[in-house]
Design a protein around this motif. Structure first.
Motif, PDB file in Angstrom:
ATOM      1  N   ARG A  69      68.245  16.850 -71.511  1.00  0.00           N
ATOM      2  CA  ARG A  69      67.907  15.963 -70.508  1.00  0.00           C
ATOM      3  C   ARG A  69      69.060  15.072 -70.124  1.00  0.00           C
ATOM      4  O   ARG A  69      69.305  14.606 -69.124  1.00  0.00           O
ATOM      5  CB  ARG A  69      66.529  15.256 -70.314  1.00  0.00           C
ATOM      6  CG  ARG A  69      65.304  16.404 -70.485  1.00  0.00           C
ATOM      7  CD  ARG A  69      65.407  17.208 -69.388  1.00  0.00           C
ATOM      8  NE  ARG A  69      64.846  18.313 -69.639  1.00  0.00           N
ATOM      9  CZ  ARG A  69      63.738  18.793 -68.769  1.00  0.00           C
ATOM     10  NH1 ARG A  69      63.291  18.250 -67.647  1.00  0.00           N
ATOM     11  NH2 ARG A  69      62.942  20.041 -69.086  1.00  0.00           N
ATOM     12  N   HIS A  70      69.668  14.531 -71.111  1.00  0.00           N
ATOM     13  CA  HIS A  70      70.868  13.567 -70.924  1.00  0.00           C
ATOM     14  C   HIS A  70      71.569  13.450 -72.297  1.00  0.00           C
ATOM     15  O   HIS A  70      71.328  13.678 -73.332  1.00  0.00           O
ATOM     16  CB  HIS A  70      70.172  11.913 -70.442  1.00  0.00           C
ATOM     17  CG  HIS A  70      69.819  11.086 -71.631  1.00  0.00           C
ATOM     18  ND1 HIS A  70      68.450  10.942 -71.870  1.00  0.00           N
ATOM     19  CD2 HIS A  70      70.481  10.401 -72.390  1.00  0.00           C
ATOM     20  CE1 HIS A  70      68.440  10.261 -72.669  1.00  0.00           C
ATOM     21  NE2 HIS A  70      69.574   9.640 -73.260  1.00  0.00           N
ATOM     22  N   GLY A  71      72.708  12.669 -71.717  1.00  0.00           N
ATOM     23  CA  GLY A  71      73.757  12.496 -72.869  1.00  0.00           C
ATOM     24  C   GLY A  71      74.287  10.951 -72.713  1.00  0.00           C
ATOM     25  O   GLY A  71      73.630  10.459 -71.632  1.00  0.00           O
ATOM     26  N   ASN A 225      78.172  10.393 -77.626  1.00  0.00           N
ATOM     27  CA  ASN A 225      77.633  10.055 -78.672  1.00  0.00           C
ATOM     28  C   ASN A 225      76.159  10.114 -79.040  1.00  0.00           C
ATOM     29  O   ASN A 225      75.847  10.114 -80.150  1.00  0.00           O
ATOM     30  CB  ASN A 225      77.707   8.366 -78.733  1.00  0.00           C
ATOM     31  CG  ASN A 225      76.799   7.831 -77.444  1.00  0.00           C
ATOM     32  OD1 ASN A 225      75.531   7.944 -77.470  1.00  0.00           O
ATOM     33  ND2 ASN A 225      77.596   6.961 -76.562  1.00  0.00           N
ATOM     34  N   HIS A 226      75.626  10.996 -78.116  1.00  0.00           N
ATOM     35  CA  HIS A 226      74.302  11.559 -78.253  1.00  0.00           C
ATOM     36  C   HIS A 226      73.949  12.537 -77.284  1.00  0.00           C
ATOM     37  O   HIS A 226      74.153  12.271 -76.131  1.00  0.00           O
ATOM     38  CB  HIS A 226      73.224  10.634 -78.605  1.00  0.00           C
ATOM     39  CG  HIS A 226      72.575   9.706 -77.510  1.00  0.00           C
ATOM     40  ND1 HIS A 226      73.253   8.665 -77.016  1.00  0.00           N
ATOM     41  CD2 HIS A 226      71.689   9.866 -76.560  1.00  0.00           C
ATOM     42  CE1 HIS A 226      72.698   8.021 -76.075  1.00  0.00           C
ATOM     43  NE2 HIS A 226      71.752   8.855 -75.712  1.00  0.00           N
ATOM     44  N   LEU A 227      73.067  13.658 -77.361  1.00  0.00           N
ATOM     45  CA  LEU A 227      72.478  14.224 -76.638  1.00  0.00           C
ATOM     46  C   LEU A 227      70.833  14.176 -76.684  1.00  0.00           C
ATOM     47  O   LEU A 227      70.541  13.922 -77.924  1.00  0.00           O
ATOM     48  CB  LEU A 227      72.860  15.821 -76.461  1.00  0.00           C
ATOM     49  CG  LEU A 227      74.212  16.329 -76.279  1.00  0.00           C
ATOM     50  CD1 LEU A 227      74.664  17.713 -76.234  1.00  0.00           C
ATOM     51  CD2 LEU A 227      74.464  15.951 -74.500  1.00  0.00           C
ATOM     52  N   THR A 228      70.028  14.446 -75.590  1.00  0.00           N
ATOM     53  CA  THR A 228      68.777  14.025 -75.558  1.00  0.00           C
ATOM     54  C   THR A 228      67.938  15.146 -75.070  1.00  0.00           C
ATOM     55  O   THR A 228      67.730  15.247 -73.948  1.00  0.00           O
ATOM     56  CB  THR A 228      68.493  12.703 -74.998  1.00  0.00           C
ATOM     57  OG1 THR A 228      69.478  11.689 -75.566  1.00  0.00           O
ATOM     58  CG2 THR A 228      66.948  12.173 -75.140  1.00  0.00           C
ATOM     59  N   PRO A 229      67.306  16.055 -75.752  1.00  0.00           N
ATOM     60  CA  PRO A 229      66.077  16.848 -75.448  1.00  0.00           C
ATOM     61  C   PRO A 229      64.940  16.234 -74.959  1.00  0.00           C
ATOM     62  O   PRO A 229      64.589  15.251 -75.344  1.00  0.00           O
ATOM     63  CB  PRO A 229      66.112  18.075 -76.513  1.00  0.00           C
ATOM     64  CG  PRO A 229      66.534  17.197 -77.603  1.00  0.00           C
ATOM     65  CD  PRO A 229      67.387  16.236 -77.461  1.00  0.00           C
ATOM     66  N   ARG A 265      59.562   7.174 -72.766  1.00  0.00           N
ATOM     67  CA  ARG A 265      59.542   7.080 -74.212  1.00  0.00           C
ATOM     68  C   ARG A 265      60.750   7.645 -74.742  1.00  0.00           C
ATOM     69  O   ARG A 265      61.019   8.758 -74.405  1.00  0.00           O
ATOM     70  CB  ARG A 265      58.143   7.299 -74.647  1.00  0.00           C
ATOM     71  CG  ARG A 265      57.207   6.501 -73.933  1.00  0.00           C
ATOM     72  CD  ARG A 265      55.618   6.883 -74.760  1.00  0.00           C
ATOM     73  NE  ARG A 265      55.589   6.479 -75.979  1.00  0.00           N
ATOM     74  CZ  ARG A 265      54.997   6.808 -77.234  1.00  0.00           C
ATOM     75  NH1 ARG A 265      54.336   7.967 -77.060  1.00  0.00           N
ATOM     76  NH2 ARG A 265      55.016   6.050 -78.220  1.00  0.00           N
ATOM     77  N   GLN A 266      61.387   6.974 -75.772  1.00  0.00           N
ATOM     78  CA  GLN A 266      62.670   7.531 -76.261  1.00  0.00           C
ATOM     79  C   GLN A 266      62.565   6.935 -77.824  1.00  0.00           C
ATOM     80  O   GLN A 266      62.225   6.045 -78.217  1.00  0.00           O
ATOM     81  CB  GLN A 266      63.797   7.357 -75.548  1.00  0.00           C
ATOM     82  CG  GLN A 266      64.036   6.176 -75.130  1.00  0.00           C
ATOM     83  CD  GLN A 266      65.186   5.798 -73.833  1.00  0.00           C
ATOM     84  OE1 GLN A 266      64.845   4.935 -73.269  1.00  0.00           O
ATOM     85  NE2 GLN A 266      66.060   6.405 -73.998  1.00  0.00           N
ATOM     86  N   THR A 267      63.200   7.808 -78.538  1.00  0.00           N
ATOM     87  CA  THR A 267      63.498   7.461 -79.981  1.00  0.00           C
ATOM     88  C   THR A 267      64.796   8.505 -80.379  1.00  0.00           C
ATOM     89  O   THR A 267      65.090   9.290 -79.856  1.00  0.00           O
ATOM     90  CB  THR A 267      62.459   7.743 -80.921  1.00  0.00           C
ATOM     91  OG1 THR A 267      62.641   7.206 -82.303  1.00  0.00           O
ATOM     92  CG2 THR A 267      61.883   9.048 -81.187  1.00  0.00           C
ATOM     93  N   GLY A 295      71.278  11.626 -82.408  1.00  0.00           N
ATOM     94  CA  GLY A 295      70.715  12.446 -81.824  1.00  0.00           C
ATOM     95  C   GLY A 295      69.425  11.785 -81.136  1.00  0.00           C
ATOM     96  O   GLY A 295      68.965  10.681 -81.873  1.00  0.00           O
ATOM     97  N   GLU A 296      68.845  12.099 -80.047  1.00  0.00           N
ATOM     98  CA  GLU A 296      67.604  11.226 -79.532  1.00  0.00           C
ATOM     99  C   GLU A 296      66.721  12.314 -78.824  1.00  0.00           C
ATOM    100  O   GLU A 296      67.274  13.194 -78.507  1.00  0.00           O
ATOM    101  CB  GLU A 296      68.179  10.399 -78.227  1.00  0.00           C
ATOM    102  CG  GLU A 296      67.385   9.458 -77.708  1.00  0.00           C
ATOM    103  CD  GLU A 296      68.106   8.910 -76.575  1.00  0.00           C
ATOM    104  OE1 GLU A 296      69.021   8.990 -75.989  1.00  0.00           O
ATOM    105  OE2 GLU A 296      67.091   7.979 -75.985  1.00  0.00           O
ATOM    106  N   ILE A 297      65.469  11.720 -78.568  1.00  0.00           N
ATOM    107  CA  ILE A 297      64.482  12.822 -77.792  1.00  0.00           C
ATOM    108  C   ILE A 297      63.970  11.576 -76.614  1.00  0.00           C
ATOM    109  O   ILE A 297      63.757  10.522 -76.785  1.00  0.00           O
ATOM    110  CB  ILE A 297      63.481  13.108 -78.545  1.00  0.00           C
ATOM    111  CG1 ILE A 297      62.895  12.284 -79.656  1.00  0.00           C
ATOM    112  CG2 ILE A 297      63.889  14.413 -79.482  1.00  0.00           C
ATOM    113  CD1 ILE A 297      61.655  12.623 -80.543  1.00  0.00           C
TER     114      ILE A 297
END
Ligand code: OOG
Ligand code: NI
Length: 466
Positions: A69-71, A225-229, A265-267, A295-297
C-alpha cells in the motif's frame, strides 16, 4: 489504455509498485519473509471470519489484499522534490498533506504522493511517503555547507527518466513502450547502492549530526527505505514476527485495536545493518555499514473529521502523558493497555461515530430507499433513521505524524532521539515542491458530500441537509 492510446496513470502506477516490490524483495530478503507472514495471516483471518471475507469481496479485489500500500523515500534538495512530483504525476499520484516531523526529533518535513478519488484508489492505492531533509536544521555551518555541496552534485534521476517525464507532460501521457521504459528508469532512482558517495569520515560526521542526515547525503540516490503491505490483523503479524526471525518495533503505532477501526495502525521490523563501502583517498574502498532499510505493515480504518482528529490527538496525548512507549519494548504491554483504556472515550459503533460527526461516511440508497419514489423532505438525518440510506466508513488514505515519527525513530537505532525546535514550514515545503499540497480533510469531505448528492438526486425531491 485511454482513447489516445496512452497507458493510464493507474496502470503505470500498478506496474511501478509491482516492479518496486520485486526489487525490494530481492534487495531485502527479510521483507520477503514479512510478505509471506502477512499473506498467511490474511488467509487465516479470512478463513476464520466469513463475514469479513464477504464484505471485502464486495469492496476490494481479494487477490490483491496483501499487496503493498505504500513505500517511503527521503530526498535531499528542493530540485529533487519538485522533479519527484513531476515523476509521480505521470503515475497519477499527487501530494496530499503536510507532515512536520521536526518536533519528534526527525529533521525532515514530508507529504504523501498518492492517487485521489475512489476509482483510482480502488485500481491501485499505492502511495509514497516522501520526506525532504531539513538541511537548515544542521547546526554546524561547515558540515551544512559540505552536505549541500555533496547533494548538489548528485543526479538521482537517469537522463531517460527525465526525458520520458517531459515527454509525458508534453503529450499528456505515455504509449506502451515508453511507459515500460519509464517504469524501468524510475526504478533506478529507488535502487539501493552499497557504495556510498562519501568517505567514511564524512559519513561519520554526518551521522554524528543526525543518523538521517547520513542516510540522505551519503548515497547516490533516495533508496526506497521500506514497503508496506496491508494486513487484516496487525496484532497477529506483530506477535508472529519473532518466530520468523524478524524483530518487530516495540509497539504498534496509532490507535488501539477496536471494533470500529479508525485512521491507521502500523508497525515495522527494525532496519537491518547492511554492508556499505566508503570512498577512501586513493580510489580504494573501505568497508563499513549503514542501517536504513526495513519492512512495515499497515491496517487502515475510517477517515476522521477535524473534530474526530482532535479527539484522536488528545487521547493519544493523554495516553503518552501517562506512559511513553520505550524503544526496548519493556513497557509495551502496559502502553497497549493504557491506550485501550484511554480510547474508551472514543465512540466505537459506526452509528455513534457518525452521530457525533467524528468520521466520514459514504452514503448509498438501501433497498428501501430505492423503492421510496420521490421523497419530499430536507431532513437527511430522518431519512437515515428511516432506513432509506446506508452509510459505510470512508477509509483513511493518509498518514499520522506521531506514528510516522515512531516508525522513523524505531529505525534510527537507539540513542537517536534528538531535540529540534518545532518549526513547521509548509509554505517553504510547497515552494520547494512547486505546488500546494491537497488538504486531506477537504478530500474526504468532498467524497462524503458527493455520495449524499447522489442519494439526493436518486430521491428526487430531497435537498441534502448540510
Ligand atoms: C518514513 C516513515 C513514515 C509511515 O508509514 O508513517 C512512514 C521514513 O522512514 O522515511 O512511512
Ligand atoms: Ni511507512
Amino acid at each position: 489504455m485511454d482513447n489516445r492510446g496512452f497507458i493510464t496513470p493507474d496502470h503505470i502506477r500498478s506496474a511501478f509498485s509491482a516492479a518496486m516490490s520485486a526489487m525490494y524483495r530481492t534487495e531485502v530478503p527479510a521483507y520477503g519473509t514479512l510478505m509471506d507472514l502477512v499473506a498467511s495471516v490474511n488467509d487465516e483471518t479470512l478463513r476464520s471470519d466469513p463475514a469479513l471475507r464477504l464484505r471485502l469481496e464486495a469492496m476490494d479485489s481479494l487477490d490483491r489484499i496483501s499487496e503493498e500500500r505504500h513505500g517511503a523515500i527521503r530526498l535531499g534538495t528542493p530540485a529533487e522534490l519538485s522533479m519527484m512530483r513531476r515523476v509521480f504525476a505521470v503515475m497519477g499520484m499527487v501530494p496530499v498533506g503536510y507532515y512536520d516531523l521536526s518536533p519528534a526529533g526527525v529533521p525532515v518535513h514530508s507529504t504523501a504522493f498518492r492517487p485521489v478519488g475512489a476509482e483510482a484508489l480502488s485500481r491501485n492505492p499505492f502511495r509514497v511517503f516522501t520526506s525532504l531533509l531539513r538541511i537548515d536544521l544542521i547546526d554546524d555551518e561547515t558540515l551544512r555547507a559540505e552536505a549541500e555541496r555533496i547533494l548538489s552534485e548528485r543526479r538521482i534521476f537517469t537522463g531517460t527518466a527525465v526525458a520520458l517525464t517531459e515527454k509525458a507532460e508534453r503529450q499528456g501521457g505515455l504509449h506502451e513502450d515508453d511507459a515500460d521504459r519509464f517504469v524501468a528508469e524510475i526504478l533506478e532512482t529507488f535502487r539501493w547502492h552499497d557504495q556510498a558517495c562519501v568517505s567514511l569520515d564524512m559519513y561519520n560526521s554526518l551521522h554524528q549530526a543526525h543518523r538521517l542526515i547520513a542516510d540522505v547525503v551519503s548515497f547516490r540516490g533516495p533508496h526506497i527505505n521500506h514497503l508496506t503491505p496491508r494486513t487484516l490483523d496487525i496484532d497477529a503479524v506483530q506477535v508472529g514476527m519473532p518466530a520468523h526471525g524478524i524483530a518487530p518495533k516495540a509497539i504498534v503505532e496509532g490507535p488501539p485495536s477496536r471494533l470500529c477501526p479508525i485512521l491507521l495502525r502500523q508497525t515495522s521490523f527494525k532496519a537491518l545493518d547492511e554492508v556499505v563501502s566508503f570512498k577512501s583517498g586513493d580510489g580504494a574502498w573501505v568497508a563499513g555499514s549503514h542501517t536504513a532499510r526495513f519492512g512495515e505493515i499497515e491496517q487502515r480504518g475510517i477517515a476522521l473529521t477535524p473534530k474526530g482528529r482532535v479527539l484522536y490527538d488528545s487521547l493519544l496525548e493523554a495516553t503518552r502523558a501517562i506512559i511513553r512507549p520505550g524503544a526496548d519494548g519493556s513497557n509495551a504491554a502496559d502502553y497497549a493497555q493504557t491506550l485501550s483504556q484511554t480510547f474508551e472515550a472514543f465512540p466505537d459503533t459506526w452509528e455513534s461515530i457518525r452521530a457525533a460527526n467524528l468520521g466520514y461516511f459514504r452514503y448509498s440508497l438501501t433497498e428501501r430507499g430505492r423503492h421510496a419514489g420521490s421523497v419530499m423532505t430536507d431532513d437527511f438525518k430522518h431519512l437515515v433513521a428511516e432506513g432509506f440510506f446506508r452509510f459505510d466508513p470512508i477509509v483513511y488514505e493518509d498518514f499520522l505524524p506521531v506514528s510516522a515519527a515512531g516508525i522513523f525513530q524505531s529505525n534510527l537505532g537507539d540513542g537517536a532521539i534528538q531535540e529540534f525546535v518545532a518549526s513547521p514550514n509548509q509554505k517553504r515545503f510547497e515552494s520547494d515542491l512547486g505546488v500546494g499540497v491537497l488538504s486531506e480533510f477537504e478530500h474526504y469531505a468532498a467524497i462524503e458530500q458527493a455520495s449524499i448528492e447522489t442519494c439526493r438526486q436518486a430521491l428526487g425531491g430531497l435537498r441534502a441537509a448540510e
